[in-house]
Design a protein around this motif. Structure first.
Motif, short mmCIF file in Angstrom:
data_model
loop_
_atom_site.label_atom_id
_atom_site.label_comp_id
_atom_site.label_asym_id
_atom_site.label_seq_id
_atom_site.Cartn_x
_atom_site.Cartn_y
_atom_site.Cartn_z
N GLY A 1 57.14 -3.16 -27.67
CA GLY A 1 55.97 -3.77 -27.04
C GLY A 1 56.24 -4.44 -25.70
O GLY A 1 55.37 -5.12 -25.16
N PHE A 2 57.43 -4.25 -25.16
CA PHE A 2 57.78 -4.85 -23.87
C PHE A 2 56.88 -4.30 -22.77
O PHE A 2 56.59 -3.10 -22.73
CB PHE A 2 59.25 -4.58 -23.54
N GLY A 3 56.42 -5.16 -21.84
CA GLY A 3 55.54 -4.74 -20.75
C GLY A 3 56.29 -3.96 -19.69
O GLY A 3 56.74 -4.53 -18.69
N VAL A 4 56.42 -2.64 -19.90
CA VAL A 4 57.19 -1.79 -18.99
C VAL A 4 56.51 -1.68 -17.63
O VAL A 4 57.15 -1.77 -16.58
CB VAL A 4 57.38 -0.38 -19.60
N LYS A 5 55.19 -1.47 -17.63
CA LYS A 5 54.45 -1.30 -16.38
C LYS A 5 54.60 -2.53 -15.48
O LYS A 5 54.88 -2.40 -14.28
CB LYS A 5 52.98 -1.03 -16.68
N GLN A 6 54.40 -3.70 -16.05
CA GLN A 6 54.53 -4.93 -15.28
C GLN A 6 55.95 -5.11 -14.77
O GLN A 6 56.17 -5.55 -13.64
CB GLN A 6 54.13 -6.13 -16.14
N TYR A 7 56.91 -4.75 -15.61
CA TYR A 7 58.33 -4.86 -15.23
C TYR A 7 58.63 -3.95 -14.04
O TYR A 7 59.30 -4.36 -13.08
CB TYR A 7 59.21 -4.48 -16.42
N MET A 8 58.12 -2.71 -14.08
CA MET A 8 58.36 -1.76 -12.99
C MET A 8 57.67 -2.22 -11.70
O MET A 8 58.23 -2.07 -10.61
CB MET A 8 57.85 -0.37 -13.38
N GLU A 9 56.46 -2.80 -11.82
CA GLU A 9 55.77 -3.30 -10.64
C GLU A 9 56.53 -4.47 -10.02
O GLU A 9 56.65 -4.57 -8.79
CB GLU A 9 54.35 -3.74 -11.02
N ASP A 10 57.05 -5.35 -10.87
CA ASP A 10 57.84 -6.49 -10.37
C ASP A 10 59.12 -6.02 -9.70
O ASP A 10 59.54 -6.57 -8.67
CB ASP A 10 58.18 -7.44 -11.52
N GLU A 11 59.73 -4.99 -10.28
CA GLU A 11 60.96 -4.43 -9.69
C GLU A 11 60.67 -3.83 -8.32
O GLU A 11 61.46 -3.98 -7.39
CB GLU A 11 61.54 -3.37 -10.63
N GLU A 12 59.54 -3.12 -8.21
CA GLU A 12 59.18 -2.51 -6.93
C GLU A 12 58.91 -3.58 -5.87
O GLU A 12 59.32 -3.45 -4.71
CB GLU A 12 57.94 -1.64 -7.12
N PRO B 1 64.12 -2.27 -20.84
CA PRO B 1 64.98 -3.43 -20.56
C PRO B 1 65.13 -4.38 -21.75
O PRO B 1 66.08 -5.15 -21.81
CB PRO B 1 64.26 -4.13 -19.40
N GLU B 2 64.20 -4.30 -22.70
CA GLU B 2 64.22 -5.22 -23.84
C GLU B 2 65.01 -4.67 -25.02
O GLU B 2 65.93 -5.31 -25.53
CB GLU B 2 62.78 -5.52 -24.29
N CYS B 3 64.65 -3.42 -25.45
CA CYS B 3 65.31 -2.86 -26.64
C CYS B 3 66.30 -1.76 -26.33
O CYS B 3 67.08 -1.35 -27.20
CB CYS B 3 64.25 -2.35 -27.63
N GLY B 4 66.29 -1.24 -25.10
CA GLY B 4 67.26 -0.22 -24.70
C GLY B 4 66.90 1.19 -25.09
O GLY B 4 67.65 2.13 -24.79
N LYS B 5 65.75 1.40 -25.72
CA LYS B 5 65.35 2.75 -26.13
C LYS B 5 64.61 3.44 -24.99
O LYS B 5 64.10 2.80 -24.08
CB LYS B 5 64.48 2.67 -27.38
N GLU B 6 64.57 4.79 -25.09
CA GLU B 6 63.96 5.57 -24.02
C GLU B 6 62.44 5.39 -24.02
O GLU B 6 61.80 5.39 -25.08
CB GLU B 6 64.31 7.05 -24.18
N VAL B 7 61.90 5.28 -22.80
CA VAL B 7 60.46 5.09 -22.63
C VAL B 7 60.08 5.59 -21.24
O VAL B 7 60.90 5.59 -20.32
CB VAL B 7 60.08 3.61 -22.81
N SER B 8 58.84 6.03 -21.06
CA SER B 8 58.36 6.49 -19.76
C SER B 8 58.19 5.31 -18.82
O SER B 8 57.74 4.23 -19.23
CB SER B 8 57.03 7.24 -19.92
N ASN C 1 53.30 -0.38 -22.13
CA ASN C 1 54.18 -1.17 -22.98
C ASN C 1 55.13 -0.25 -23.71
O ASN C 1 54.81 0.93 -23.97
CB ASN C 1 53.37 -2.00 -23.99
N CYS C 2 56.28 -0.75 -24.04
CA CYS C 2 57.26 0.03 -24.80
C CYS C 2 56.70 0.28 -26.20
O CYS C 2 56.31 -0.66 -26.91
CB CYS C 2 58.59 -0.73 -24.88
N PRO C 3 56.68 1.57 -26.65
CA PRO C 3 56.16 1.87 -27.99
C PRO C 3 57.06 1.37 -29.12
O PRO C 3 56.64 1.30 -30.27
CB PRO C 3 56.07 3.40 -28.00
N HIS C 4 58.28 0.99 -28.77
CA HIS C 4 59.24 0.55 -29.79
C HIS C 4 59.21 -0.97 -30.00
O HIS C 4 59.26 -1.44 -31.14
CB HIS C 4 60.65 1.00 -29.41
#
Length: 228
Positions: free
Chosen positions: A24-35, A7-14, A19-22
């Motif tokens: 550092g965006f907190g992907v896990k926290q973002y997905m938990e909040d979305e859920e 959601p931050e940089c637009g690059k592909e990530v699991s 965190n996004c390897p590109h």
């Protein structure tokens, strides 16, 4: 596991990445909040559907007195009857007994005031009934003219009420947790209260040293055995 765009940089990530390897965006926290947000939205949609099914066309209002208003009328009638009876009694007695005539004026005024209170109570009950009837009539007319708008407003009010209750319960829970004592040494809440029997036992077993060990103390920590 799925591949998503960060959601931050637009690059592909699991979607399982912490965190996004590109960037550092907190992907896990973002997905938990979305859920959590999706679950909350589903619960809201369920509530709306449930409340919509419960809404029915209101019945035509009728003028009726509530229990409180009926009690007001009863008290008012009793007051008025006593007042009228008292005034009549005063007028009759004051004619027969001259000694009573000197105080008759004051008692007559008192009786009239007492009667006025009774009339005010009765009038208040009628006004309250009429005001409630006007409100109910306005609601009924609005529902009859546009039932969908009436249903939407009613459901909206119920949802708002539920949200208020949730916030109220949450605030009460926070306040309750704030008053839970904690051990100043280890921070544990696993405590027991020091009783008068514990103080007496320590004094009997260890003398003054035992008494000083619990003197002025209220709690004993079960985790680190400290007293405070």
């Amino acid at each position: 596991m799925a591949i998503i765009q960060c959601p931050e940089c637009g690059k592909e990530v699991s979607d399982k990445a912490g965190n996004c390897p590109h960037c550092g965006f907190g992907v896990k926290q973002y997905m938990e909040d979305e859920e959590k947000e999706r679950k909350k939205q589903k619960e809201l949609e369920y509530k709306i559907e449930k409340y919509q099914m419960e809404v029915t066309m209101p019945v035509p209002p009728v003028k009726r007195f509530s229990d409180h208003e009926e009690w007001q009328i009863f008290c008012g009638l009793v007051s008025a009857v006593i007042s009228v009876g008292g005034v009549i009694f005063i007028l009759i007695v004051s004619r027969e007994y001259s000694d009573f005539a000197s105080t008759a004026a004051f008692e007559l005024i008192l009786g009239i005031v007492f009667g006025g209170v009774g009339i005010a109570l009765i009038k208040s009950a009628f006004n309250s009934r009429d005001e409630r009837f006007r409100r109910e009539q306005a609601v009924y007319s609005g529902a009859k003219a546009n039932f969908e708008a009436y249903k939407k407003q009613l459901v909206s009010d119920k949802i708002a009420h539920d949200e208020f209750l949730e916030k109220y319960k949450s605030a009460n829970k926070i306040r309750a947790q704030a008053h839970i004592p904690k051990c100043p040494i280890c921070g544990s809440t696993n405590l027991k209260k020091i009783s008068i029997f514990a103080w007496a036992f320590n004094t009997a077993l260890f003398g003054e040293i035992g008494a000083l060990n619990v003197a002025g103390k209220t709690w004993q920590c079960k985790n680190c055995d400290s007293r405070f």
